[in-house]
Design a protein around this motif. Structure first.
Motif, PDB file in Angstrom:
ATOM      1  N   ALA A 382       0.931  -1.394   0.061  1.00  0.00           N
ATOM      2  CA  ALA A 382      -0.255  -0.382   0.246  1.00  0.00           C
ATOM      3  C   ALA A 382       1.106   1.099   0.004  1.00  0.00           C
ATOM      4  O   ALA A 382       0.067   2.081  -0.769  1.00  0.00           O
ATOM      5  N   TRP A 383       1.567   1.024   0.812  1.00  0.00           N
ATOM      6  CA  TRP A 383       3.039   2.413   0.908  1.00  0.00           C
ATOM      7  C   TRP A 383       3.389   2.660  -0.589  1.00  0.00           C
ATOM      8  O   TRP A 383       3.898   3.710  -0.942  1.00  0.00           O
ATOM      9  N   LYS A 384       3.975   1.367  -1.496  1.00  0.00           N
ATOM     10  CA  LYS A 384       4.182   1.721  -2.575  1.00  0.00           C
ATOM     11  C   LYS A 384       3.682   2.010  -3.478  1.00  0.00           C
ATOM     12  O   LYS A 384       3.823   3.118  -4.147  1.00  0.00           O
ATOM     13  N   VAL A 385       2.303   2.307  -3.402  1.00  0.00           N
ATOM     14  CA  VAL A 385       1.014   2.193  -4.069  1.00  0.00           C
ATOM     15  C   VAL A 385       1.180   3.295  -4.353  1.00  0.00           C
ATOM     16  O   VAL A 385       0.774   4.115  -5.236  1.00  0.00           O
ATOM     17  N   ALA A 386       0.619   4.406  -2.749  1.00  0.00           N
ATOM     18  CA  ALA A 386       0.629   5.663  -3.217  1.00  0.00           C
ATOM     19  C   ALA A 386       1.511   6.332  -2.933  1.00  0.00           C
ATOM     20  O   ALA A 386       1.704   7.691  -3.185  1.00  0.00           O
ATOM     21  N   GLN A 387       2.852   6.122  -3.241  1.00  0.00           N
ATOM     22  CA  GLN A 387       4.335   6.777  -3.280  1.00  0.00           C
ATOM     23  C   GLN A 387       4.105   7.052  -4.979  1.00  0.00           C
ATOM     24  O   GLN A 387       4.924   8.119  -5.079  1.00  0.00           O
ATOM     25  N   ILE A 388       3.080   6.918  -6.003  1.00  0.00           N
ATOM     26  CA  ILE A 388       3.217   6.990  -7.574  1.00  0.00           C
ATOM     27  C   ILE A 388       1.613   7.349  -7.430  1.00  0.00           C
ATOM     28  O   ILE A 388       0.955   7.693  -8.630  1.00  0.00           O
ATOM     29  N   PHE A 389       0.728   7.957  -6.495  1.00  0.00           N
ATOM     30  CA  PHE A 389       0.003   8.980  -6.169  1.00  0.00           C
ATOM     31  C   PHE A 389       0.370   9.837  -6.946  1.00  0.00           C
ATOM     32  O   PHE A 389       1.237  10.853  -5.781  1.00  0.00           O
ATOM     33  N   ARG A 390      -0.395  10.888  -7.804  1.00  0.00           N
ATOM     34  CA  ARG A 390      -0.443  12.385  -8.167  1.00  0.00           C
ATOM     35  C   ARG A 390      -1.484  13.260  -8.243  1.00  0.00           C
ATOM     36  O   ARG A 390      -2.373  12.434  -9.862  1.00  0.00           O
ATOM     37  N   VAL A 391      -1.938  14.273  -8.139  1.00  0.00           N
ATOM     38  CA  VAL A 391      -2.426  15.613  -8.716  1.00  0.00           C
ATOM     39  C   VAL A 391      -2.194  16.714  -8.872  1.00  0.00           C
ATOM     40  O   VAL A 391      -1.021  17.024  -8.239  1.00  0.00           O
ATOM     41  N   PHE A 392      -2.120  16.692 -10.636  1.00  0.00           N
ATOM     42  CA  PHE A 392      -1.784  17.997 -10.851  1.00  0.00           C
ATOM     43  C   PHE A 392      -3.227  19.188 -11.428  1.00  0.00           C
ATOM     44  O   PHE A 392      -4.209  18.622 -11.548  1.00  0.00           O
ATOM     45  N   SER A 393      -2.750  20.200 -11.271  1.00  0.00           N
ATOM     46  CA  SER A 393      -4.225  21.444 -11.782  1.00  0.00           C
ATOM     47  C   SER A 393      -3.309  22.461 -12.308  1.00  0.00           C
ATOM     48  O   SER A 393      -2.499  21.737 -12.542  1.00  0.00           O
ATOM     49  N   ALA A 394      -4.355  22.182 -13.280  1.00  0.00           N
ATOM     50  CA  ALA A 394      -4.261  23.792 -14.338  1.00  0.00           C
ATOM     51  C   ALA A 394      -5.695  24.726 -15.200  1.00  0.00           C
ATOM     52  O   ALA A 394      -6.698  24.375 -14.502  1.00  0.00           O
ATOM     53  N   LEU A 395      -5.080  25.698 -14.431  1.00  0.00           N
ATOM     54  CA  LEU A 395      -6.365  27.114 -14.516  1.00  0.00           C
ATOM     55  C   LEU A 395      -6.720  27.468 -15.941  1.00  0.00           C
ATOM     56  O   LEU A 395      -5.619  27.866 -16.275  1.00  0.00           O
ATOM     57  N   SER A 396      -7.763  27.716 -15.931  1.00  0.00           N
ATOM     58  CA  SER A 396      -8.225  28.500 -17.649  1.00  0.00           C
ATOM     59  C   SER A 396      -7.663  29.799 -17.456  1.00  0.00           C
ATOM     60  O   SER A 396      -7.609  30.779 -16.669  1.00  0.00           O
ATOM     61  N   ASP A 397      -7.308  29.637 -18.904  1.00  0.00           N
ATOM     62  CA  ASP A 397      -7.216  30.945 -19.414  1.00  0.00           C
ATOM     63  C   ASP A 397      -7.694  32.551 -18.389  1.00  0.00           C
ATOM     64  O   ASP A 397      -7.380  33.218 -19.116  1.00  0.00           O
ATOM     65  N   ASP A 398      -8.881  31.950 -18.460  1.00  0.00           N
ATOM     66  CA  ASP A 398      -9.832  33.682 -17.572  1.00  0.00           C
ATOM     67  C   ASP A 398      -9.815  33.042 -16.437  1.00  0.00           C
ATOM     68  O   ASP A 398     -10.745  34.109 -15.537  1.00  0.00           O
ATOM     69  N   GLY A 399      -9.446  31.712 -15.652  1.00  0.00           N
ATOM     70  CA  GLY A 399      -9.255  31.982 -14.412  1.00  0.00           C
ATOM     71  C   GLY A 399     -10.713  32.017 -13.568  1.00  0.00           C
ATOM     72  O   GLY A 399     -11.140  31.887 -12.339  1.00  0.00           O
ATOM     73  N   THR A 400     -11.081  31.659 -14.604  1.00  0.00           N
ATOM     74  CA  THR A 400     -12.314  30.651 -13.780  1.00  0.00           C
ATOM     75  C   THR A 400     -13.549  28.997 -13.286  1.00  0.00           C
ATOM     76  O   THR A 400     -13.642  28.160 -13.035  1.00  0.00           O
ATOM     77  N   LEU A 401     -12.197  28.467 -14.642  1.00  0.00           N
ATOM     78  CA  LEU A 401     -12.302  26.828 -14.347  1.00  0.00           C
ATOM     79  C   LEU A 401     -10.720  26.065 -14.339  1.00  0.00           C
ATOM     80  O   LEU A 401      -9.479  26.720 -14.133  1.00  0.00           O
ATOM     81  N   ARG A 402     -10.806  25.605 -12.962  1.00  0.00           N
ATOM     82  CA  ARG A 402      -9.019  24.195 -12.391  1.00  0.00           C
ATOM     83  C   ARG A 402      -9.833  23.018 -12.626  1.00  0.00           C
ATOM     84  O   ARG A 402     -10.957  22.672 -12.695  1.00  0.00           O
ATOM     85  N   ILE A 403      -8.803  22.718 -13.440  1.00  0.00           N
ATOM     86  CA  ILE A 403      -8.749  21.531 -13.894  1.00  0.00           C
ATOM     87  C   ILE A 403      -7.577  19.836 -12.558  1.00  0.00           C
ATOM     88  O   ILE A 403      -6.631  20.790 -12.677  1.00  0.00           O
ATOM     89  N   TYR A 404      -8.050  19.340 -12.474  1.00  0.00           N
ATOM     90  CA  TYR A 404      -7.509  18.711 -10.643  1.00  0.00           C
ATOM     91  C   TYR A 404      -7.025  17.191 -12.211  1.00  0.00           C
ATOM     92  O   TYR A 404      -8.572  16.707 -12.021  1.00  0.00           O
ATOM     93  N   ARG A 405      -5.699  16.980 -12.880  1.00  0.00           N
ATOM     94  CA  ARG A 405      -5.615  15.452 -13.398  1.00  0.00           C
ATOM     95  C   ARG A 405      -5.215  14.558 -12.588  1.00  0.00           C
ATOM     96  O   ARG A 405      -4.186  14.827 -11.286  1.00  0.00           O
ATOM     97  N   VAL A 406      -5.995  13.455 -11.695  1.00  0.00           N
ATOM     98  CA  VAL A 406      -5.674  12.245 -11.107  1.00  0.00           C
ATOM     99  C   VAL A 406      -4.728  11.338 -11.653  1.00  0.00           C
ATOM    100  O   VAL A 406      -5.706  10.489 -12.530  1.00  0.00           O
ATOM    101  N   GLU A 407      -4.103  10.794 -10.924  1.00  0.00           N
ATOM    102  CA  GLU A 407      -2.889   9.787 -11.545  1.00  0.00           C
ATOM    103  C   GLU A 407      -2.981   8.812 -10.856  1.00  0.00           C
ATOM    104  O   GLU A 407      -2.403   9.200  -9.214  1.00  0.00           O
ATOM    105  N   GLY A 408      -2.841   7.547 -10.329  1.00  0.00           N
ATOM    106  CA  GLY A 408      -2.665   6.293  -9.766  1.00  0.00           C
ATOM    107  C   GLY A 408      -3.416   5.933  -8.853  1.00  0.00           C
ATOM    108  O   GLY A 408      -5.099   5.913  -9.516  1.00  0.00           O
ATOM    109  N   GLN A 409      -3.358   5.407  -8.327  1.00  0.00           N
ATOM    110  CA  GLN A 409      -4.764   4.555  -6.964  1.00  0.00           C
ATOM    111  C   GLN A 409      -5.901   5.183  -6.313  1.00  0.00           C
ATOM    112  O   GLN A 409      -4.642   5.636  -5.113  1.00  0.00           O
ATOM    113  N   LEU A 410      -6.318   5.317  -5.860  1.00  0.00           N
ATOM    114  CA  LEU A 410      -6.514   6.354  -5.615  1.00  0.00           C
ATOM    115  C   LEU A 410      -7.701   5.366  -3.736  1.00  0.00           C
ATOM    116  O   LEU A 410      -9.202   4.866  -4.451  1.00  0.00           O
ATOM    117  N   PHE A 411      -7.619   4.996  -2.815  1.00  0.00           N
ATOM    118  CA  PHE A 411      -7.779   4.461  -1.974  1.00  0.00           C
ATOM    119  C   PHE A 411      -7.239   5.084  -0.344  1.00  0.00           C
ATOM    120  O   PHE A 411      -6.987   6.470  -0.859  1.00  0.00           O
TER     121      PHE A 411
END
Length: 494
Positions: A382-411
């Motif tokens: 579980a610890w090893k799997v947790a180490q490869i979990f990432r969350v990236f975010s990006a804000l739209s040009d107009d500043g009204t939308l934020r996208i959170y991209r989740v990579e890995g196992q969510l548990f």
């Protein structure tokens, strides 16, 4: 035609090797069965009868050819307090109930749990058992005459040197005959098998336990039966995996579970204690050429013949001969390469192996050691799997939308990191959770998404979830609550 082919493969494809290995195993079973009887606090005949019955029955009902099952220390230590408090009949009743439980576990396909036991746990199990086998010989190595030490040394020399002359006769068999002849010829002062206890001189008979058939009796024996069933199956399935590796064949773990239950059930009916697979004897059997069910049957049948017909002669076998054989088994069982691998294998794997060994040696409980090893394996995984979990975010040009991209196992191990990556204070109109590169495993993961969605909504943002794979979408549809009325009040409070 298929039946004949199956019988030939499973029973008669290796007759000479199976009979010779079965003979050696039968001789080695005698002192062990007597010792395990003493551990359980019962007459030696209880352990000896159990070894005979279990070996014979499991040769037909088991799922792993060439594996030896009999009375063992792992089950004997669990029965001692029951015998002291309630007597032998309650032990027999508990043995019968343990057999029924094991059959039920086999029908529930408990054999599949072996896939969760890592290689490191199995290595630790084997090494711990090898050490326990050697430690079991210490009473015969302390406080004995000097002649006993000489005979043990001579026995080890025969065991390791005789195969260089010929391998047509198993060296343990030669060791037993030569040392017995020397002891009788020269009248050497050393302990013999007869000194361990009275050997049975009659066939086992049907003996129904003399216990009240009441609910009280059931509640007395149930805890012992469950413990024996669980420990016995665990040791049996681990031993089956080891024999699979030694013979480069496969076995039916679920059939083995059912077979162990049938063998224990019959053992209890005929005055025997519960038992399970024996890695030491199974190793002897395989290394001496045993390959089919005939070797297991031969071990039980020859043991019965030795006890009933040749009991007086068997009693003359000097203990140094059997001690030498068990020392050889312990040396051969220990995975010496695992010591070298400590420097090169991943640190977590080494910790699992060492923890398994340490727990078994500290408690003399193989099941507890395996349990600790499996638990550590799960935590490290579980610890090893947790180490490869990432969350990236990006804000739209107009500043009204934020996208959170989740990579890995969510548990359960990554839910906290998931929520920590979210900015619930930022003033946004829209939030998009992109889970196309993620997978949800449990309710903790679902709860984390619920919490994030509801917090964003409470801050005034609209939330969109995209990219769920089919399995993740299924668990979300079933357990998510963020779209239910009043969810914010229930989960987050006012």
């Amino acid at each position: 035609m298929i039946l004949v082919s199956t019988l030939r493969r499973d029973w008669f494809s290796n007759v000479r090797g199976d009979l010779l290995s079965g003979l050696v195993v039968a001789l080695a079973l005698i002192p062990e069965a007597i010792g395990f009887s003493l551990i359980a606090g019962v007459d030696p005949r209880v352990g000896l009868y159990a070894s005979v019955i279990i070996a014979i029955v499991i040769s037909f009902s088991g799922g792993r050819p060439a594996m030896i099952s009999a009375a063992t220390a792992a089950t004997a230590v669990l029965m001692g307090s029951l015998v002291r408090e309630h007597g032998l009949d309650y032990l027999l009743a508990a043995t019968i109930l343990a057999g029924i439980i094991q059959v039920g576990m086999g029908l529930a396909r408990v054999g599949y749990v072996m896939r969760f036991v890592s290689r490191s746990v199995i290595t630790g199990f084997v090494n711990a058992l090898a050490i326990l086998i050697f430690m079991a010989q210490l009473p015969e190595l302390t406080g004995v005459t000097w002649q006993s030490y000489v005979m043990i040394a001579a026995g080890l020399a025969i065991l390791y040197l005789f195969p260089r002359i010929t391998k047509s006769i198993p060296s343990p068999l030669v060791c037993i005959f030569i040392l017995t002849a020397i002891a009788l010829t020269f009248g050497i002062d050393t302990r013999s098998v007869a000194d361990l206890g009275t050997l049975p001189d009659a066939l086992p008979t049907l003996v129904l336990p003399n216990v009240p058939l009441t609910l009280e009796t059931f509640w007395i024996i149930l805890p012992y039966s469950i413990a024996v069933a669980a420990v016995g199956l665990l040791e049996s399935l681990l031993t089956a995996s080891i024999v699979d590796q030694m013979t480069e064949t496969t076995s039916d773990k679920n059939r083995e579970s059912i077979g162990q239950g049938i063998a224990n059930f019959v053992s209890g009916l005929f005055g025997g204690m519960a038992g399970c697979a024996m890695i030491g004897q199974s190793t002897i059997n395989v290394k001496l050429g045993g390959r089919t069910r005939l070797s297991t049957f031969a071990a039980g049948a020859i043991l019965l013949f030795l006890l009933v017909v040749l009991g007086e002669w068997v009693g003359l076998i000097p203990m140094p001969a059997l001690v030498a054989i068990m020392i050889m088994v312990s040396i051969g069982t220990f995975n010496w390469g695992s010591l070298r691998d400590l420097a090169s294998h991943p640190r977590r794997s080494s910790v699992v192996m060492l923890a398994t060994v340490a727990t078994v040696l500290a408690t003399h409980n193989l099941a507890l050691g395996v349990g600790v090893g499996v638990l550590l394996s799960g935590i490290f995984f579980a610890w090893k799997v947790a180490q490869i979990f990432r969350v990236f975010s990006a804000l739209s040009d107009d500043g009204t939308l934020r996208i959170y991209r989740v990579e890995g196992q969510l548990f359960f191990a990554t839910a906290e990191d998931f929520l920590a990556a979210m900015d619930f204070v930022e003033a946004l109109e829209h939030v998009r959770l992109d889970l196309s590169a993620a997978h949800l495993w449990d309710l903790t993961g679902v709860n984390a998404i619920d919490t994030a969605v509801l917090k964003f909504r409470r801050a005034g943002a609209e939330v969109e979830i995209i990219g769920l794979n089919q399995a993740s979408a299924t668990i979300m549809d079933k357990f998510a609550v963020h779209d239910q009325p009043g969810a914010i009040e229930r989960m987050l409070g006012h």
